[in-house]
Design a protein around this motif. Structure first.
Motif, PDB file in Angstrom:
ATOM      1  N   VAL A   5      39.197  18.347   4.061  1.00 39.46           N
ATOM      2  CA  VAL A   5      40.195  18.002   5.073  1.00 39.46           C
ATOM      3  C   VAL A   5      41.442  17.535   4.313  1.00 39.46           C
ATOM      4  N   SER A   6      42.577  17.527   4.996  1.00 40.85           N
ATOM      5  CA  SER A   6      43.813  17.089   4.333  1.00 40.85           C
ATOM      6  C   SER A   6      44.303  15.787   4.950  1.00 40.85           C
ATOM      7  N   PHE A   7      44.967  14.984   4.114  1.00 42.36           N
ATOM      8  CA  PHE A   7      45.496  13.693   4.538  1.00 42.36           C
ATOM      9  C   PHE A   7      46.923  13.575   4.012  1.00 42.36           C
ATOM     10  N   ALA A   8      47.896  13.608   4.937  1.00 41.64           N
ATOM     11  CA  ALA A   8      49.305  13.477   4.574  1.00 41.64           C
ATOM     12  C   ALA A   8      49.649  11.994   4.482  1.00 41.64           C
ATOM     13  N   VAL A   9      50.021  11.552   3.303  1.00 38.64           N
ATOM     14  CA  VAL A   9      50.319  10.149   3.036  1.00 38.64           C
ATOM     15  C   VAL A   9      51.815   9.915   3.190  1.00 38.64           C
ATOM     16  N   ALA A  10      52.172   8.986   4.087  1.00 37.76           N
ATOM     17  CA  ALA A  10      53.580   8.674   4.322  1.00 37.76           C
ATOM     18  C   ALA A  10      54.050   7.489   3.478  1.00 37.76           C
ATOM     19  N   GLU A  11      53.111   6.626   3.067  1.00 33.57           N
ATOM     20  CA  GLU A  11      53.462   5.432   2.295  1.00 33.57           C
ATOM     21  C   GLU A  11      52.535   5.324   1.094  1.00 33.57           C
ATOM     22  N   ALA A  12      53.108   5.217  -0.100  1.00 33.34           N
ATOM     23  CA  ALA A  12      52.317   5.068  -1.318  1.00 33.34           C
ATOM     24  C   ALA A  12      51.694   3.679  -1.339  1.00 33.34           C
ATOM     25  N   THR A  13      50.365   3.633  -1.228  1.00 38.05           N
ATOM     26  CA  THR A  13      49.634   2.370  -1.257  1.00 38.05           C
ATOM     27  C   THR A  13      48.157   2.694  -1.455  1.00 38.05           C
ATOM     28  N   ASP A  14      47.322   1.673  -1.454  1.00 44.05           N
ATOM     29  CA  ASP A  14      45.876   1.878  -1.524  1.00 44.05           C
ATOM     30  C   ASP A  14      45.350   2.140  -0.122  1.00 44.05           C
ATOM     31  N   TYR A  15      44.467   3.117  -0.011  1.00 43.72           N
ATOM     32  CA  TYR A  15      43.820   3.443   1.259  1.00 43.72           C
ATOM     33  C   TYR A  15      42.317   3.270   1.103  1.00 43.72           C
ATOM     34  N   VAL A  16      41.656   2.919   2.205  1.00 45.42           N
ATOM     35  CA  VAL A  16      40.209   2.798   2.210  1.00 45.42           C
ATOM     36  C   VAL A  16      39.654   3.926   3.062  1.00 45.42           C
ATOM     37  N   LEU A  17      38.744   4.692   2.469  1.00 44.75           N
ATOM     38  CA  LEU A  17      38.059   5.762   3.183  1.00 44.75           C
ATOM     39  C   LEU A  17      36.687   5.226   3.569  1.00 44.75           C
ATOM     40  N   PHE A  18      36.450   5.050   4.856  1.00 42.11           N
ATOM     41  CA  PHE A  18      35.161   4.597   5.358  1.00 42.11           C
ATOM     42  C   PHE A  18      34.390   5.810   5.855  1.00 42.11           C
ATOM     43  N   THR A  19      33.137   5.964   5.419  1.00 43.31           N
ATOM     44  CA  THR A  19      32.317   7.059   5.910  1.00 43.31           C
ATOM     45  C   THR A  19      31.034   6.519   6.535  1.00 43.31           C
ATOM     46  N   SER A  20      30.505   7.294   7.469  1.00 43.56           N
ATOM     47  CA  SER A  20      29.304   6.900   8.208  1.00 43.56           C
ATOM     48  C   SER A  20      28.024   7.277   7.469  1.00 43.56           C
TER      49      SER A  20
END
Length: 163
Positions: free
Chosen positions: A78-93
């Motif tokens: 899948v693709s994720f367009a990032v608008a702000e450079a920062t740390d992101y958390v990917l939560f998965t089930s």
């Protein structure tokens, strides 16, 4: 009376400061990630076998991703367009392997990665990743599972100057 009031104010202030301290690493949005994993709102997408795949976002939604046949089992991108450079958390089930690549195809290393959360048993994957502005690809699998739910949050509500 003034001393009791001052003590109460100082105690409150120290509790607020400590809430933004050491607990920030464990909480890193776990409460919000858990809430969206459990309650949605949900958007269903089917991962792509190759390429960037359908778009997901950090828009307070749960993405229920149908995994497709890939070498070694089920997976996809899948693709994720990032608008702000920062740390992101990917939560998965589910503890499905996930790899993040930037627009030029280079792998982006996780700052932290775990398959659990002490705050929420629904979180089976929590990956903190520093992302730059642009479109990134999240590739899942291979796995034996046919789907995984994903919630993306910015790492903490406190901006610690990642610019």
């Amino acid at each position: 009376m003034k001393n009791k009031l001052l003590s109460a104010v100082l105690l409150s202030a120290s509790l607020l400061v400590s809430a933004c301290g050491d607990d920030a690493e464990e909480s890193t949005g776990d409460e919000e990630g858990c809430e969206h994993l459990q309650e949605g709102p949900a958007v269903s997408v089917t991962a792509a076998v190759s390429g960037t795949g359908p778009a997901v976002s950090n828009d307070h939604k749960r993405y229920d991703i149908a995994l497709v046949d890939v070498t070694g089992g089920k997976g996809g991108a899948v693709s994720f367009a990032v608008a702000e450079a920062t740390d992101y958390v990917l939560f998965t089930s589910a503890p499905v392997p996930v790899k993040v690549t930037n627009g030029s195809g280079a792998t982006v290393e996780f700052e932290e990665s775990t398959n659990s959360s002490t705050l929420c048993s629904d979180i089976q994957g929590r990956h903190i990743v520093p992302l730059t502005v642009g479109t990134h690809t999240l590739t899942f699998g291979p796995s034996t599972l046919s789907s995984v739910s994903l919630v993306i949050e910015e790492s903490g509500e406190h901006d610690h100057d990642h610019e």
